[in-house]
Motif scaffolding. Structure first.
Motif, short mmCIF file in Angstrom:
data_model
loop_
_atom_site.label_atom_id
_atom_site.label_comp_id
_atom_site.label_asym_id
_atom_site.label_seq_id
_atom_site.Cartn_x
_atom_site.Cartn_y
_atom_site.Cartn_z
N ASN A 102 55.49 32.11 -5.10
CA ASN A 102 56.48 32.27 -4.04
C ASN A 102 55.79 32.46 -2.70
N ILE A 103 56.46 31.98 -1.67
CA ILE A 103 56.03 32.28 -0.31
C ILE A 103 57.21 32.87 0.44
N GLY A 104 56.91 33.80 1.32
CA GLY A 104 57.89 34.31 2.27
C GLY A 104 57.70 33.52 3.55
N MET A 130 60.42 41.58 0.48
CA MET A 130 59.34 40.88 -0.23
C MET A 130 58.08 41.73 -0.22
N GLU A 131 57.20 41.47 -1.19
CA GLU A 131 55.94 42.20 -1.31
C GLU A 131 54.79 41.19 -1.33
N PHE A 132 53.76 41.43 -0.54
CA PHE A 132 52.65 40.49 -0.45
C PHE A 132 51.90 40.40 -1.77
N LYS A 133 51.49 39.18 -2.09
CA LYS A 133 50.68 38.95 -3.29
C LYS A 133 49.22 38.92 -2.86
N LEU A 134 48.39 39.71 -3.52
CA LEU A 134 46.97 39.75 -3.21
C LEU A 134 46.21 38.84 -4.17
N GLU A 136 42.46 37.65 -6.05
CA GLU A 136 41.49 38.44 -6.83
C GLU A 136 40.53 39.23 -5.94
N ARG A 137 40.41 38.87 -4.67
CA ARG A 137 39.54 39.60 -3.73
C ARG A 137 40.30 40.69 -2.98
N GLY A 138 41.62 40.77 -3.19
CA GLY A 138 42.45 41.72 -2.47
C GLY A 138 42.93 41.18 -1.13
N TYR A 139 42.85 39.86 -0.93
CA TYR A 139 43.24 39.22 0.32
C TYR A 139 44.68 38.71 0.22
N VAL A 140 45.36 38.67 1.35
CA VAL A 140 46.66 38.03 1.46
C VAL A 140 46.44 36.64 2.06
N ALA A 141 47.00 35.61 1.41
CA ALA A 141 46.96 34.25 1.94
C ALA A 141 48.21 34.03 2.77
N GLN A 142 48.03 33.62 4.01
CA GLN A 142 49.15 33.37 4.91
C GLN A 142 48.82 32.16 5.77
N PHE A 143 49.85 31.44 6.23
CA PHE A 143 49.54 30.20 6.93
C PHE A 143 50.64 29.74 7.87
N GLU A 144 50.19 29.05 8.91
CA GLU A 144 51.08 28.30 9.79
C GLU A 144 51.28 26.93 9.16
N GLY A 158 63.74 22.36 24.61
CA GLY A 158 62.27 22.23 24.65
C GLY A 158 61.55 23.12 23.67
N ASN A 159 62.29 23.69 22.70
CA ASN A 159 61.71 24.61 21.73
C ASN A 159 61.48 23.95 20.38
N VAL A 160 60.55 24.50 19.64
CA VAL A 160 60.22 24.03 18.29
C VAL A 160 60.29 25.20 17.32
N ILE A 161 60.17 24.89 16.05
CA ILE A 161 60.13 25.91 15.00
C ILE A 161 58.81 25.76 14.25
N LEU A 162 58.04 26.83 14.19
CA LEU A 162 56.82 26.88 13.40
C LEU A 162 57.07 27.79 12.21
N ASP A 163 56.85 27.26 11.01
CA ASP A 163 56.96 28.07 9.80
C ASP A 163 55.69 28.91 9.68
N TYR A 164 55.85 30.20 9.48
CA TYR A 164 54.71 31.05 9.17
C TYR A 164 54.99 31.66 7.81
N CYS A 165 54.05 31.48 6.87
CA CYS A 165 54.30 31.78 5.47
C CYS A 165 53.26 32.75 4.91
N PHE A 166 53.69 33.54 3.96
CA PHE A 166 52.84 34.49 3.23
C PHE A 166 53.06 34.28 1.75
#
Length: 169
Positions: A102-104, A130-134, A136-144, A158-166
């Motif tokens: 899952n991603i938020g 929602m709860e972040f998934k870590l 194996e290194r204890g890192y959270v993966a998140q992305f534009e 003149g606006n856009v939408i950028l998805d930011y995901c965790f």
């Protein structure tokens, strides 16, 4: 002004992120070389066209800035694209495997120069339960995830939408 206009959880398939990893102080400055060198085209060719990822994930196909963070600190930054798990990684690129999960998602709405201000998006994810998934290194993966057309085609204001995901549990 950037504002979060939508927050939701989305299931994603197992995927392979294909790109290049950057560390250090100036990690965000490499986007220009990706376009100048046609590196997104190379990744798209390796996956047999973006339709292959769109067939398994409706929000695939975007150009992605992937971050790995621990306690808010940026540890790795990647530029690239999500691809199917069977994509052969082109020479000069690396990959990260992601299991199905899952991603938020937060939709950041504003001018193209404003929507990258995603520093508080994590609060919206937690507020939505929602709860972040870590990893194996204890890192959270998140992305534009810069998707067509909501990121690439501005609206009447003149606006856009950028998805930011965790990645979340």
């Amino acid at each position: 002004m950037n504002q979060v206009i939508k927050v939701y959880k989305q299931q994603v398939p197992a995927m392979k992120f294909v790109g290049k990893k950057y560390v250090g102080d100036d990690v965000y400055s490499h986007w220009g070389e990706w376009f100048a060198n046609g590196w997104f085209d190379k990744v798209e060719d390796a996956m047999g066209g973006v339709d292959n990822i769109l067939n398994i994930w409706k929000d695939g196909g975007g150009y992605v800035g992937l971050e790995f963070r621990k306690e808010g600190e940026l540890l790795e930054y990647w530029i690239g694209m999500f691809a199917t798990t069977d994509t052969v990684v082109p020479e000069g690129f690396e990959c990260v495997q992601f299991e199905a999960g899952n991603i938020g998602v937060c939709w950041n709405y504003g001018g193209e120069d404003e929507v990258h201000d995603v520093g508080n998006n994590w609060k919206y994810i937690l507020k939505d339960g929602m709860e972040f998934k870590l990893d194996e290194r204890g890192y959270v993966a998140q992305f534009e995830n810069g998707l067509c057309p909501r990121f690439t085609t501005p609206d009447e204001n003149g606006n856009v939408i950028l998805d930011y995901c965790f990645y979340v549990k």
